[in-house]
Design a protein around this motif. Structure first.
Motif: not given
Lengths: 328, 334
Positions: B99-107, B175-184
């Motif tokens: 549910d908690l997925q993270m996106i970083y600066q450097d893909p 998004l693949a895990l249908k998260p409820r929170v994205i931390i960017a």
């Protein structure tokens, strides 16, 4: 560009094309770039990564990295063609009349020598000062660029200073010879916003006090808007728009400039995450420029003739010009 | 707010051991400690974007890393949907991780250079058992559609993509895990302006369509202004001001927030003769006594050097931690 009676600008480039070589072969990094800057004036070269703004800056100094070279056009310094100058004259101009600062001051400082060693070495070479006088001037210069306790800082090594302080040291070395022109390549990009603000305020003050000209390369419209009298917008190796900052920002004429300004989120909170206007696609990779107008593949106003038109500013500096003949 | 928040962080503390000097070791001195987070509390509501803004070293990334269990906090509690993130075990922990997925600066750093984009996107869902092997391709296509990339990208490797396209891939995989929170964490900072706008719009669409919640960490105030419903302004490991973004940006109550807003390079205004803020951020090894901003604050008084300021509350949950609460420049039309 200049009428016969008016004096030559401090620095001018006319039709400057720079060829570079990457792993795919040779390509043109800039195409027919013309610009001019006068004493006390600041020019912002604005553009996204790979648009050729940094290489333009280097080409102005004749410092295109080998095996790249200037393949067309000319650069004049106080009206004299760069190519007509002798080696010693070029050395003097580069060392004294024109100074340059970069994005990453850490890579410009030698980590195993103290700040004092490096600043005084520069002063002794450039101004032929004796050790003691150089040390005194170094302290004065550090003081001028707002470094507190300069005497102590001279004894420190680069890693003991913050990024902002290292950039101040670079500026101190750059202004030691009271240059006529300062070239600054993304000088605040690596710094926090409050430190960026301090450094830009410092540069503005120096420009004012010394009647120094400045060419500031940046990807940040806000930085250019606040610090430059003139803006040259670069896209894919071309200057696509040129003019006084106020005019370019208020009444942008080229579709790329218009798109860029509309795409930037503003500080006023709009609420509801109203979509920003975007420019479709991504900037072209250097070396993969299309024929004709380089922006036509992303341009909503593009027409068939854009594939064949030559890209030239319709109005030469110092007025407000756009390289797009379609949108006016 | 009567509704319980989806995610809440309470009194979070985190410090890191610094490198000890040899002399210090010989003298038996303990290694210095760097304070990354000092008593940080925040909440994230459902379908809300919380922006965290601050300069380097303010601790904003450490919050994200504690929430996603990449750094263990020294003290404090992180609760997600009623579960303690650090106490959860087994299936509950797997649920939280999904549910908690993270996106970083450097893909580029976040993607395996040898793995096809299609596989990279579907792999988290495979690992979590949300899909079988035969479902991977369909999921990858669905998510590529969702983030606005052509399906043909699935066969490529990251090298073939531009920075903006890679960030879209990183978003698709989150998004693949249908998260409820994205931390960017600085997810648009490395992108060119024209591409940054596209990704910001994508985040806006995702918020509208997927009933997500998001923590958006950035040093760019304009990006926060665009995306975030609420904002927390951090300085040296602590939140100094928080509230609805519109309130905080239009009427900052903390001198540091006001200075950040003033230092932001505005398009319209010419720069002023003096910088918005003097001095540099102090070392996180030696945080100033009292209010940690007092060394740079033009309004600092004696009490600011002696004691931590308490929270001062204003309308609509707007809070600022400042003793003085001076009259600050307001920005009705920034």
């Amino acid at each position: 560009m200049q009428t016969a009676s008016s004096p030559a600008p401090l620095l001018a480039a006319r039709g400057l094309s720079v060829g570079l070589v990457n792993r795919h072969g040779a390509f043109l990094a800039t195409k027919r770039v013309s610009l001019a800057v006068d004493r006390g004036q600041s020019l912002g070269l604005l553009g996204e990564s790979g648009c050729g703004k940094s290489i333009t800056l280097r080409a102005l100094l004749g410092l295109v990295p080998h095996p790249g070279e200037i393949v067309g056009g000319s650069v004049t310094w106080k009206g004299r063609d760069w190519r007509s100058l002798s080696k010693s004259e070029i050395r003097r101009i580069r060392g004294k009349d024109i100074a340059m600062i970069f994005q990453d001051p850490a890579s410009c400082l030698n980590p195993v020598f103290t700040i004092g060693d490096q600043v005084t070495e520069t002063l002794r070479l450039k101004l032929s000062l004796k050790a003691k006088a150089a040390r005194e001037l170094a302290r004065d210069l550090l003081d001028q660029v707002g470094i507190p306790a300069p005497e102590e800082r001279l004894r420190l090594y680069p890693h003991q200073l913050s990024g902002g302080m290292r950039q101040r040291v670079m500026i101190a070395m750059a202004i030691a010879t009271e240059p006529d022109l300062l070239l600054a390549d993304e000088p605040t990009t690596a710094l926090d916003v409050t430190i960026q603000d301090q450094i830009l305020t410092l540069l503005a003050g120096l420009k004012e006090r010394n009647r120094m000209a400045m060419i500031l390369v940046s990807h940040d419209v806000g930085v250019v808007a606040q610090n430059c009298d003139l803006i040259a917008v670069m896209y894919a190796g071309h200057i696509v728009e040129w003019g006084p900052t106020y005019d370019v920002l208020r009444t942008p004429r080229h579709p790329y400039t218009r798109g860029l300004l509309a795409a930037i989120p503003r500080l006023e909170v709009s609420g509801g995450r109203r979509p920003l206007q975007t420019i479709a696609g991504a900037p072209p990779t250097p070396g993969e420029l299309p024929e004709g107008c380089p922006f036509r593949l992303r341009c909503s106003s593009a027409r068939a003739e854009c594939a064949t038109i030559p890209v030239t500013l319709d109005h030469k500096p110092p007025g407000h010009g756009s390289a797009c003949p379609i949108v006016t | 707010m009567i509704e319980t928040p989806l995610l809440s962080v309470t009194s979070l503390h985190k410090s890191f051991a610094g490198r000890a000097s040899l002399v210090g070791l010989l003298q038996g001195k303990p290694a210095r400690r760097l304070t990354a987070l000092d008593d940080v509390s925040l909440t994230l509501g459902r379908n809300e974007v919380l922006g965290i803004v601050g300069e380097s070293g303010s601790g904003k990334s450490t919050i994200a890393r504690c929430i996603t269990r990449l750094e263990k906090p020294d003290r404090g509690e992180i609760t997600f949907a009623g579960q303690d993130v650090w106490q959860a075990r087994g299936a509950k922990l797997r649920g939280i991780r999904k549910d908690l997925q993270m996106i970083y600066q450097d893909p580029y750093g976040a993607l395996n250079p040898r793995m096809s984009i299609g596989r990279a996107i579907a792999e988290p869902a495979l690992v979590h058992g949300l899909i079988g092997k035969d479902g991977a391709r369909a999921l990858a296509y669905e998510l590529l559609d969702r983030v606005g990339l052509p399906r043909s990208v699935a066969e490529l490797t990251p090298r073939a993509l531009s920075g903006g396209q890679r960030q879209r891939v990183a978003i698709a995989r989150a998004l693949a895990l249908k998260p409820r929170v994205i931390i960017a964490d600085e997810a648009v900072s490395a992108l060119d302006a024209s591409v940054q706008a596209q990704i910001l719009n994508l985040f806006g669409e995702l918020m509208r369509d997927l009933s997500l919640s998001m923590i958006f960490i950035s040093h760019q105030l304009s990006v926060i202004a665009h995306l975030a419903d609420r904002v927390a302004v951090m300085y040296l490991g602590r939140i100094v001001e928080t509230g609805a973004t519109a309130d905080v940006f239009a009427r900052p109550r903390h001198p540091y927030t006001a200075a950040l807003l003033k230092a932001h390079p505005h398009l319209e205004a010419r720069r002023s003769q003096t910088p918005a803020l003097a001095g540099e951020i102090p070392s996180a090894y030696a945080i100033p006594e009292g209010c940690r901003f007092n060394t740079r604050c033009r309004y600092a008084e004696t009490r600011c050097r002696l004691s931590d300021p308490p929270a001062a509350a204003f309308a609509h949950g707007h809070e600022a931690w400042c003793h003085v609460l001076p009259d600050l420049e307001t920005h009705t039309d920034i």
